[in-house]
Write a protein that holds these residues in place. Structure first.
Motif, PDB file in Angstrom:
ATOM      1  N   PRO A  36       0.801  -1.229   0.000  1.00  0.00           N
ATOM      2  CA  PRO A  36       0.000   0.000   0.000  1.00  0.00           C
ATOM      3  C   PRO A  36       0.839   1.286   0.000  1.00  0.00           C
ATOM      4  CG  PRO A  36      -0.772  -1.525   1.700  1.00  0.00           C
ATOM      5  CD  PRO A  36       0.515  -2.064   1.165  1.00  0.00           C
ATOM      6  N   CYS A  37       2.140   1.156   0.183  1.00  0.00           N
ATOM      7  CA  CYS A  37       3.019   2.330   0.237  1.00  0.00           C
ATOM      8  C   CYS A  37       3.635   2.672  -1.118  1.00  0.00           C
ATOM      9  CB  CYS A  37       4.159   2.091   1.228  1.00  0.00           C
ATOM     10  SG  CYS A  37       3.631   1.779   2.919  1.00  0.00           S
ATOM     11  N   VAL A  38       3.547   1.768  -2.084  1.00  0.00           N
ATOM     12  CA  VAL A  38       4.290   1.939  -3.331  1.00  0.00           C
ATOM     13  C   VAL A  38       3.942   3.233  -4.054  1.00  0.00           C
ATOM     14  CG1 VAL A  38       4.737   0.978  -5.632  1.00  0.00           C
ATOM     15  CG2 VAL A  38       4.753  -0.519  -3.642  1.00  0.00           C
ATOM     16  N   SER A  39       2.666   3.486  -4.305  1.00  0.00           N
ATOM     17  CA  SER A  39       2.323   4.700  -5.054  1.00  0.00           C
ATOM     18  C   SER A  39       2.716   5.948  -4.284  1.00  0.00           C
ATOM     19  CB  SER A  39       0.839   4.720  -5.430  1.00  0.00           C
ATOM     20  OG  SER A  39       0.045   4.711  -4.269  1.00  0.00           O
ATOM     21  N   TYR A  40       2.578   5.912  -2.966  1.00  0.00           N
ATOM     22  CA  TYR A  40       3.006   7.047  -2.143  1.00  0.00           C
ATOM     23  C   TYR A  40       4.517   7.265  -2.262  1.00  0.00           C
ATOM     24  CZ  TYR A  40       4.355   9.737   1.946  1.00  0.00           C
ATOM     25  OH  TYR A  40       4.929  10.677   2.781  1.00  0.00           O
ATOM     26  N   LEU A  41       5.288   6.177  -2.177  1.00  0.00           N
ATOM     27  CA  LEU A  41       6.748   6.287  -2.224  1.00  0.00           C
ATOM     28  C   LEU A  41       7.260   6.702  -3.603  1.00  0.00           C
ATOM     29  CD1 LEU A  41       7.729   3.209  -0.061  1.00  0.00           C
ATOM     30  CD2 LEU A  41       7.934   5.623   0.567  1.00  0.00           C
ATOM     31  N   VAL A  42       6.497   6.446  -4.640  1.00  0.00           N
ATOM     32  CA  VAL A  42       6.904   6.813  -5.990  1.00  0.00           C
ATOM     33  C   VAL A  42       6.501   8.248  -6.312  1.00  0.00           C
ATOM     34  CG1 VAL A  42       6.550   6.320  -8.450  1.00  0.00           C
ATOM     35  CG2 VAL A  42       6.910   4.443  -6.850  1.00  0.00           C
ATOM     36  N   SER A  45       2.887  12.707  -1.740  1.00  0.00           N
ATOM     37  CA  SER A  45       3.305  13.902  -1.019  1.00  0.00           C
ATOM     38  C   SER A  45       2.508  13.954   0.270  1.00  0.00           C
ATOM     39  CB  SER A  45       3.058  15.159  -1.851  1.00  0.00           C
ATOM     40  OG  SER A  45       1.679  15.300  -2.120  1.00  0.00           O
ATOM     41  N   GLY A  46       2.990  14.736   1.214  1.00  0.00           N
ATOM     42  CA  GLY A  46       2.287  14.848   2.483  1.00  0.00           C
ATOM     43  C   GLY A  46       2.346  13.569   3.290  1.00  0.00           C
ATOM     44  N   GLN A  47       1.248  13.280   3.971  1.00  0.00           N
ATOM     45  CA  GLN A  47       1.191  12.099   4.833  1.00  0.00           C
ATOM     46  C   GLN A  47       0.906  10.839   4.024  1.00  0.00           C
ATOM     47  OE1 GLN A  47       2.711  13.591   7.594  1.00  0.00           O
ATOM     48  NE2 GLN A  47       1.542  11.979   8.583  1.00  0.00           N
ATOM     49  N   PRO A  48       1.520   9.717   4.421  1.00  0.00           N
ATOM     50  CA  PRO A  48       1.232   8.453   3.728  1.00  0.00           C
ATOM     51  C   PRO A  48      -0.197   7.999   4.009  1.00  0.00           C
ATOM     52  CG  PRO A  48       2.853   8.136   5.490  1.00  0.00           C
ATOM     53  CD  PRO A  48       2.512   9.585   5.457  1.00  0.00           C
ATOM     54  N   PRO A  49      -0.790   7.215   3.108  1.00  0.00           N
ATOM     55  CA  PRO A  49      -2.141   6.694   3.338  1.00  0.00           C
ATOM     56  C   PRO A  49      -2.185   5.803   4.584  1.00  0.00           C
ATOM     57  CG  PRO A  49      -1.336   6.106   1.139  1.00  0.00           C
ATOM     58  CD  PRO A  49      -0.211   6.769   1.860  1.00  0.00           C
ATOM     59  N   ALA A  50      -3.338   5.725   5.201  1.00  0.00           N
ATOM     60  CA  ALA A  50      -3.507   4.916   6.413  1.00  0.00           C
ATOM     61  C   ALA A  50      -3.126   3.454   6.175  1.00  0.00           C
ATOM     62  CB  ALA A  50      -4.944   5.022   6.916  1.00  0.00           C
ATOM     63  N   SER A  82      13.731  -2.029  -8.401  1.00  0.00           N
ATOM     64  CA  SER A  82      12.901  -2.083  -9.597  1.00  0.00           C
ATOM     65  C   SER A  82      11.810  -1.014  -9.599  1.00  0.00           C
ATOM     66  CB  SER A  82      12.272  -3.473  -9.739  1.00  0.00           C
ATOM     67  OG  SER A  82      11.402  -3.717  -8.659  1.00  0.00           O
ATOM     68  N   ILE A  83      11.716  -0.266  -8.514  1.00  0.00           N
ATOM     69  CA  ILE A  83      10.721   0.803  -8.398  1.00  0.00           C
ATOM     70  C   ILE A  83      11.481   2.100  -8.152  1.00  0.00           C
ATOM     71  CG2 ILE A  83       8.726   1.655  -7.106  1.00  0.00           C
ATOM     72  CD1 ILE A  83       8.386  -1.235  -6.051  1.00  0.00           C
ATOM     73  N   ASN A  84      11.154   3.138  -8.864  1.00  0.00           N
ATOM     74  CA  ASN A  84      11.843   4.413  -8.697  1.00  0.00           C
ATOM     75  C   ASN A  84      11.202   5.190  -7.547  1.00  0.00           C
ATOM     76  OD1 ASN A  84      13.578   6.520  -9.138  1.00  0.00           O
ATOM     77  ND2 ASN A  84      12.374   7.378 -10.823  1.00  0.00           N
ATOM     78  N   ILE A  85      11.640   4.863  -6.304  1.00  0.00           N
ATOM     79  CA  ILE A  85      11.024   5.512  -5.151  1.00  0.00           C
ATOM     80  C   ILE A  85      11.691   6.845  -4.846  1.00  0.00           C
ATOM     81  CG2 ILE A  85      10.249   3.355  -4.105  1.00  0.00           C
ATOM     82  CD1 ILE A  85      12.582   3.645  -2.099  1.00  0.00           C
ATOM     83  N   ASN A  86      10.934   7.724  -4.225  1.00  0.00           N
ATOM     84  CA  ASN A  86      11.431   9.012  -3.767  1.00  0.00           C
ATOM     85  C   ASN A  86      12.129   8.755  -2.430  1.00  0.00           C
ATOM     86  OD1 ASN A  86      11.537  11.470  -2.230  1.00  0.00           O
ATOM     87  ND2 ASN A  86      10.018  12.360  -3.596  1.00  0.00           N
ATOM     88  N   SER A  87      13.464   8.904  -2.402  1.00  0.00           N
ATOM     89  CA  SER A  87      14.222   8.544  -1.205  1.00  0.00           C
ATOM     90  C   SER A  87      13.845   9.398   0.005  1.00  0.00           C
ATOM     91  CB  SER A  87      15.720   8.615  -1.472  1.00  0.00           C
ATOM     92  OG  SER A  87      16.090   9.922  -1.846  1.00  0.00           O
ATOM     93  N   GLN A  88      13.461  10.659  -0.212  1.00  0.00           N
ATOM     94  CA  GLN A  88      13.060  11.500   0.919  1.00  0.00           C
ATOM     95  C   GLN A  88      11.758  10.996   1.538  1.00  0.00           C
ATOM     96  OE1 GLN A  88      13.130  15.342  -1.072  1.00  0.00           O
ATOM     97  NE2 GLN A  88      14.932  15.931   0.117  1.00  0.00           N
ATOM     98  N   LEU A  89      10.807  10.603   0.700  1.00  0.00           N
ATOM     99  CA  LEU A  89       9.551  10.047   1.221  1.00  0.00           C
ATOM    100  C   LEU A  89       9.817   8.731   1.947  1.00  0.00           C
ATOM    101  CD1 LEU A  89       7.070  10.709  -1.730  1.00  0.00           C
ATOM    102  CD2 LEU A  89       7.114  11.863   0.490  1.00  0.00           C
ATOM    103  N   ALA A  90      10.721   7.922   1.391  1.00  0.00           N
ATOM    104  CA  ALA A  90      11.043   6.634   2.005  1.00  0.00           C
ATOM    105  C   ALA A  90      11.682   6.825   3.377  1.00  0.00           C
ATOM    106  CB  ALA A  90      11.962   5.830   1.090  1.00  0.00           C
ATOM    107  N   GLN A  91      12.598   7.778   3.486  1.00  0.00           N
ATOM    108  CA  GLN A  91      13.261   8.035   4.764  1.00  0.00           C
ATOM    109  C   GLN A  91      12.290   8.602   5.791  1.00  0.00           C
ATOM    110  OE1 GLN A  91      16.584  10.553   3.780  1.00  0.00           O
ATOM    111  NE2 GLN A  91      17.847   8.845   3.106  1.00  0.00           N
ATOM    112  N   ALA A  92      11.330   9.389   5.337  1.00  0.00           N
ATOM    113  CA  ALA A  92      10.374  10.022   6.240  1.00  0.00           C
ATOM    114  C   ALA A  92       9.203   9.114   6.608  1.00  0.00           C
ATOM    115  CB  ALA A  92       9.843  11.309   5.610  1.00  0.00           C
ATOM    116  N   LEU A  93       9.031   8.013   5.885  1.00  0.00           N
ATOM    117  CA  LEU A  93       7.867   7.151   6.089  1.00  0.00           C
ATOM    118  C   LEU A  93       7.676   6.700   7.539  1.00  0.00           C
ATOM    119  CD1 LEU A  93       5.454   5.648   4.761  1.00  0.00           C
ATOM    120  CD2 LEU A  93       6.989   3.713   4.488  1.00  0.00           C
TER     121      LEU A  93
END
Length: 115
Positions: A36-42, A45-50, A82-93
């Motif tokens: 459930p985090c994939v689209s958020y991490l790619v 913005s803002g808060q991750p989905p519940a 294999s997924i181009n994640i946003n490293s800042q979002l990943a670190q902040a998750l």
């Protein structure tokens, strides 16, 4: 015939010991928790989905042993390549979900230092 029974018992004991030293968490468990985090991490913005935070919390509570943490790290590392994640979002998750995640969500994580 006694020696073959003893050998079978020894083999069984070795298999049991080997299986208990391996990680209890599987890569499919890790992927299921973080899917459930994939689209958020790619592209989020803002808060991750519940659902993402719920999955991250499940992973955090499941990865308790050093082996689990290393297994989760290696799974996340290989999957995130294999997924181009946003490293800042990943670190902040973890912080955005109010948890401490025992592993980094990064294709560059050093899994040998996890545990």
């Amino acid at each position: 015939m006694k020696s073959s029974g003893a050998l079978a018992t020894l083999v069984l004991l070795i298999l049991l010991l080997a299986s208990t030293s391996e990680a209890a968490i599987s890569c499919s468990d890790v992927i299921k928790d973080l899917r459930p985090c994939v689209s958020y991490l790619v592209s989020g913005s803002g808060q991750p989905p519940a659902a993402c935070c719920s999955g991250a919390k499940s992973l955090a509570s499941a990865a308790t042993t050093s082996e689990d943490k290393k297994a989760a790290c290696n799974c996340i590392k290989s999957t995130s390549k294999s997924i181009n994640i946003n490293s800042q979002l990943a670190q902040a998750l973890p912080g955005n979900c109010g948890i401490t995640l025992p592993v980094a969500i990064s294709p560059n994580a050093d899994c040998s230092k996890v545990g």
